[in-house]
Design an enzyme around this catalytic site. Structure first.
Site, PDB file in Angstrom:
ATOM      1  N   ARG A   1      -2.326  37.133  -3.611  1.00 50.07           N
ATOM      2  CA  ARG A   1      -1.317  36.243  -4.202  1.00 50.07           C
ATOM      3  C   ARG A   1      -2.029  35.301  -5.175  1.00 50.07           C
ATOM      4  NH1 ARG A   1       3.267  36.234  -0.840  1.00 50.07           N
ATOM      5  NH2 ARG A   1       4.391  35.317  -2.567  1.00 50.07           N
TER       6      ARG A   1
ATOM      7  N   CYS B   1      -1.916  36.710   1.990  1.00 49.05           N
ATOM      8  CA  CYS B   1      -0.835  37.056   2.921  1.00 49.05           C
ATOM      9  C   CYS B   1      -0.767  38.582   3.019  1.00 49.05           C
ATOM     10  CB  CYS B   1       0.475  36.438   2.461  1.00 49.05           C
ATOM     11  SG  CYS B   1       1.272  37.335   1.182  1.00 49.05           S
TER      12      CYS B   1
ATOM     13  N   ARG C   1      10.914  32.698   9.196  1.00 50.42           N
ATOM     14  CA  ARG C   1      10.538  31.972   7.979  1.00 50.42           C
ATOM     15  C   ARG C   1      11.619  32.103   6.910  1.00 50.42           C
ATOM     16  NH1 ARG C   1       5.718  34.063   5.343  1.00 50.42           N
ATOM     17  NH2 ARG C   1       6.481  32.519   3.868  1.00 50.42           N
TER      18      ARG C   1
ATOM     19  N   LYS D   1      16.165  30.603   0.508  1.00 56.80           N
ATOM     20  CA  LYS D   1      14.845  30.004   0.796  1.00 56.80           C
ATOM     21  C   LYS D   1      14.063  29.804  -0.501  1.00 56.80           C
ATOM     22  CE  LYS D   1      11.457  32.878   2.092  1.00 56.80           C
ATOM     23  NZ  LYS D   1      10.222  32.868   1.286  1.00 56.80           N
ATOM     24  N   ASN D   2      14.087  30.834  -1.371  1.00 60.70           N
ATOM     25  CA  ASN D   2      13.220  30.807  -2.560  1.00 60.70           C
ATOM     26  C   ASN D   2      13.748  29.934  -3.684  1.00 60.70           C
ATOM     27  OD1 ASN D   2      11.515  32.383  -1.132  1.00 60.70           O
ATOM     28  ND2 ASN D   2      12.047  34.298  -2.166  1.00 60.70           N
TER      29      ASN D   2
ATOM     30  N   ASP E   1      11.728  42.136  -2.685  1.00 59.37           N
ATOM     31  CA  ASP E   1      12.086  41.595  -1.363  1.00 59.37           C
ATOM     32  C   ASP E   1      13.127  42.444  -0.649  1.00 59.37           C
ATOM     33  OD1 ASP E   1      11.857  38.086  -2.360  1.00 59.37           O
ATOM     34  OD2 ASP E   1      10.346  39.610  -1.959  1.00 59.37           O
TER      35      ASP E   1
HETATM   36  C1  EPZ Z   1       8.197  34.655  -5.268  1.00 61.47           C
HETATM   37  O1  EPZ Z   1       6.831  34.686  -4.927  1.00 61.47           O
HETATM   38  C2  EPZ Z   1       8.948  34.736  -3.947  1.00 61.47           C
HETATM   39  N1  EPZ Z   1       8.558  33.608  -3.100  1.00 61.47           N
HETATM   40  C3  EPZ Z   1       8.600  36.051  -3.234  1.00 61.47           C
HETATM   41  O2  EPZ Z   1       9.400  36.112  -2.071  1.00 61.47           O
HETATM   42  C4  EPZ Z   1       8.978  37.199  -4.156  1.00 61.47           C
HETATM   43  O3  EPZ Z   1       8.627  38.416  -3.528  1.00 61.47           O
HETATM   44  C5  EPZ Z   1       8.233  37.059  -5.485  1.00 61.47           C
HETATM   45  O4  EPZ Z   1       8.546  35.777  -6.083  1.00 61.47           O
HETATM   46  C6  EPZ Z   1       8.607  38.145  -6.482  1.00 61.47           C
HETATM   47  O5  EPZ Z   1       9.983  38.111  -6.713  1.00 61.47           O
HETATM   48  C7  EPZ Z   1       9.056  32.384  -3.386  1.00 61.47           C
HETATM   49  O6  EPZ Z   1       9.802  32.196  -4.336  1.00 61.47           O
HETATM   50  C8  EPZ Z   1       8.651  31.275  -2.464  1.00 61.47           C
HETATM   51  P1  EPZ Z   1       5.169  35.827  -8.308  1.00 61.47           P
HETATM   52  P2  EPZ Z   1       5.724  34.276  -6.034  1.00 61.47           P
HETATM   53  O7  EPZ Z   1       4.293  34.684  -8.703  1.00 61.47           O
HETATM   54  O8  EPZ Z   1       6.294  33.298  -6.973  1.00 61.47           O
HETATM   55  C9  EPZ Z   1       1.395  38.308  -9.638  1.00 61.47           C
HETATM   56  C10 EPZ Z   1       9.875  36.489   0.185  1.00 61.47           C
HETATM   57  O9  EPZ Z   1       9.818  37.526   0.861  1.00 61.47           O
HETATM   58  N2  EPZ Z   1       0.861  36.999 -10.051  1.00 61.47           N
HETATM   59  O10 EPZ Z   1       6.447  36.046  -9.051  1.00 61.47           O
HETATM   60  O11 EPZ Z   1       4.476  33.947  -5.337  1.00 61.47           O
HETATM   61  C11 EPZ Z   1       1.560  38.400  -8.129  1.00 61.47           C
HETATM   62  O12 EPZ Z   1       0.340  38.819  -7.515  1.00 61.47           O
HETATM   63  C12 EPZ Z   1       8.758  36.154  -0.774  1.00 61.47           C
HETATM   64  O13 EPZ Z   1      10.829  35.679   0.188  1.00 61.47           O
HETATM   65  C13 EPZ Z   1      -0.333  36.962 -10.758  1.00 61.47           C
HETATM   66  O14 EPZ Z   1      -0.948  37.990 -11.035  1.00 61.47           O
HETATM   67  O15 EPZ Z   1       5.546  35.679  -6.784  1.00 61.47           O
HETATM   68  C14 EPZ Z   1       2.646  39.428  -7.986  1.00 61.47           C
HETATM   69  O16 EPZ Z   1       2.072  40.712  -8.077  1.00 61.47           O
HETATM   70  C15 EPZ Z   1       7.611  37.155  -0.701  1.00 61.47           C
HETATM   71  N3  EPZ Z   1      -0.823  35.753 -11.136  1.00 61.47           N
HETATM   72  C16 EPZ Z   1       3.537  39.170  -9.201  1.00 61.47           C
HETATM   73  O17 EPZ Z   1       2.719  38.460 -10.151  1.00 61.47           O
HETATM   74  C17 EPZ Z   1      -0.164  34.584 -10.851  1.00 61.47           C
HETATM   75  O18 EPZ Z   1      -0.661  33.499 -11.239  1.00 61.47           O
HETATM   76  C18 EPZ Z   1       4.765  38.343  -8.888  1.00 61.47           C
HETATM   77  O19 EPZ Z   1       4.298  37.140  -8.287  1.00 61.47           O
HETATM   78  C19 EPZ Z   1       1.047  34.652 -10.128  1.00 61.47           C
HETATM   79  C20 EPZ Z   1       1.546  35.872  -9.745  1.00 61.47           C
END
Ligand code: EPZ
Length: 433
Positions: free
Chosen positions: A121, A116, A401, A22-23, A309
């Site tokens: 996020r 969420c 999802r 998915k990701n 995850d």
């Molecule tokens: C991706 O989310 C995945 N989703 C998530 O999978 C996964 O848990 C996550 O990466 C971490 O591996 C998709 O790829 C669609 P991040 P993403 O931006 O990209 C912080 C699932 O279950 N952050 O890597 O949104 C954030 O709050 C889903 O399949 C900032 O602070 O995650 C988090 O603590 C859930 N500022 C950390 O970084 C930003 O601008 C990682 O977030 C962006 C993120």
């Protein structure tokens, strides 16, 4: 709304085929907007998140269809760079449309993603990156308006308090491939899903060095062409079945499971006394009979660290492992929605900040539980199969999802999991659903 009725009882036996990730599929669909040429995407999982993404692409003017062989054909030869609120709010991952819109159209209008259950996020790193690339960004009425007419390659640093950002890296990549000049992304995410996206972009004519590392060098080009790309297998789905077999006992081959994407999990399971067999680069074989499991301590980190995850699923396994295990979230400190539901099933878990302290119990008992984030949902279903007697799981739309045919695949391994209409819920539960 549908529900699952689960009658406890392992072990799991047989072969399970992992679907496309998915990701990876979400940013890959978004990347089709970078060209006016046709793109063919294979091995796309049948998930509600992908159906939302197709709806959004069509609403922006792309033609999208799935042929009889199951391939998706996308062509965005005319493109309105506005992602509508009513669709974007359904799926926060649609933020990964921002990069390709800025890259292709030098502008974007996209709703701010909602929050969420797994915690805040933020997208500050995405916006900071685009501003450094010369974009002007306004936030008005819940919408982001990005003016990228002066989009320029530059050096970016994408590391945040919780490590790199996965979709932030995808967004910066997809803006940079059509920007003037070179972009260097420092502290880029190097998850396999980002590697898969890079490989597709290169097929389209993008110039990217450092793929798979934390430092990406992108030289912008004027135009990108179409491509054919097959989505990589879902390492989180694979890891979920590996943990499920460890938890329930049995003998399962997971086809599509790539050990090089799962080393952090396999290493921890080895410590726990579950020795997975790497049968090939794409098949992992897990066998567990009555070997006593050992408790482990886990800290979730960006790839190649232990994936957030898979934290909920491991929590379920450790709930049945004698001794004390500590699971600490360094990525999403609030991602413990599964804990109160596991406690309803008899798990002995206490929370200390961003750590779950899990004391193994002899068994879990079936109970009515509520799914929340999609990984917590999977954890509860595995716990229901491990438990004695009956478990009802509500709000399984969360699960759908991110897991294709999860109940059917589990039934194929011998688990007693039924997908039923909400009307089948026992009367005392009807009010909750
Ligand atoms: C991706 O989310 C995945 N989703 C998530 O999978 C996964 O848990 C996550 O990466 C971490 O591996 C998709 O790829 C669609 P991040 P993403 O931006 O990209 C912080 C699932 O279950 N952050 O890597 O949104 C954030 O709050 C889903 O399949 C900032 O602070 O995650 C988090 O603590 C859930 N500022 C950390 O970084 C930003 O601008 C990682 O977030 C962006 C993120």
């Amino acid at each position: 709304m549908e529900v699952f009725r689960i009658h406890g009882g392992g072990p799991l036996e047989g072969v399970v085929e992992v679907s496309g990730a998915k990701n990876a599929a979400l940013p890959i669909f978004a990347a089709t907007l970078l060209t006016d040429q046709p793109c063919r995407i294979d091995n796309v999982p049948d998930l509600s998140d992908l159906r939302f993404m197709v709806e959004i692409l069509e609403s922006m003017g792309a033609s999208v269809d799935q042929d009889e062989a199951g391939s998706w054909n996308v062509q965005a030869n005319k493109l309105n760079p506005v992602a509508p609120y009513e669709l974007v709010r359904k799926m926060r991952a649609s933020i990964c449309l921002m990069g390709p819109l800025v890259g292709r159209c030098k502008q974007a209008e996209i709703s701010l993603p909602g929050g969420c259950v797994i915690g805040p996020r933020p997208i500050d790193l995405h916006l900071r990156g685009l501003r450094k690339m010369g974009c002007a960004i306004d936030i008005e009425g819940g919408y982001l308006r990005v003016d990228g007419k002066h989009l320029q390659g530059t050096r970016l640093f994408l590391g945040g308090r919780h490590g790199s950002t996965v979709t932030g890296t995808a967004n910066m990549l997809m803006a940079a491939v059509l920007a003037d000049g070179e972009t260097i992304i420092d502290s880029a995410a190097c998850e396999p899903e980002i590697v898969d996206l890079c490989q597709m972009l290169v097929k389209m004519g993008a110039q990217i060095d450092g793929i798979g590392s934390h430092e990406l060098h992108i030289r912008g080009v004027d135009k990108l062409g179409g491509c054919t790309h097959s989505v990589l297998p879902d390492r989180i789905e694979a890891g979920t079945y590996i943990i499920g077999t460890a938890m329930l006992g049995g003998n399962v081959r997971i086809q599509g499971a790539r050990d090089r994407h799962l080393n952090a999990l396999l290493d921890k399971l080895d410590d726990a006394g579950v020795h997975a067999i790497i049968e090939s680069s794409d098949v992992i074989h897990v066998r567990r009979n009555s070997e006593q499991l050992r408790p482990v301590d886990i800290i979730t980190l960006p790839f190649p660290g232990f994936p957030t995850d898979l934290q909920a699923q491991m929590c379920g396994l450790m709930a049945l492992t004698p001794g004390l295990s500590i699971l600490t979230e360094r990525v999403y400190p609030h991602r413990f929605m599964h804990v109160p539901e596991l406690q309803r099933m008899g798990a002995d878990i206490s929370m200390e900040g961003a750590s779950a302290i899990v004391k193994g119990v002899d068994h879990l008992s079936g109970a009515p539980v509520m799914a929340s984030d999609l990984r917590a949902s999977a954890a509860l279903i595995l716990a229901g199969i491990a438990a004695r007697d009956e478990t009802w799981v509500q709000r399984i739309y969360h699960l759908d999802r991110g897991y294709e045919n999860f109940d059917a695949k589990l039934r194929g391994l011998g688990a007693n999991v039924e997908r039923l209409p909400g009307s089948e819920l026992p009367n005392f539960l009807q009010v909750e659903s």
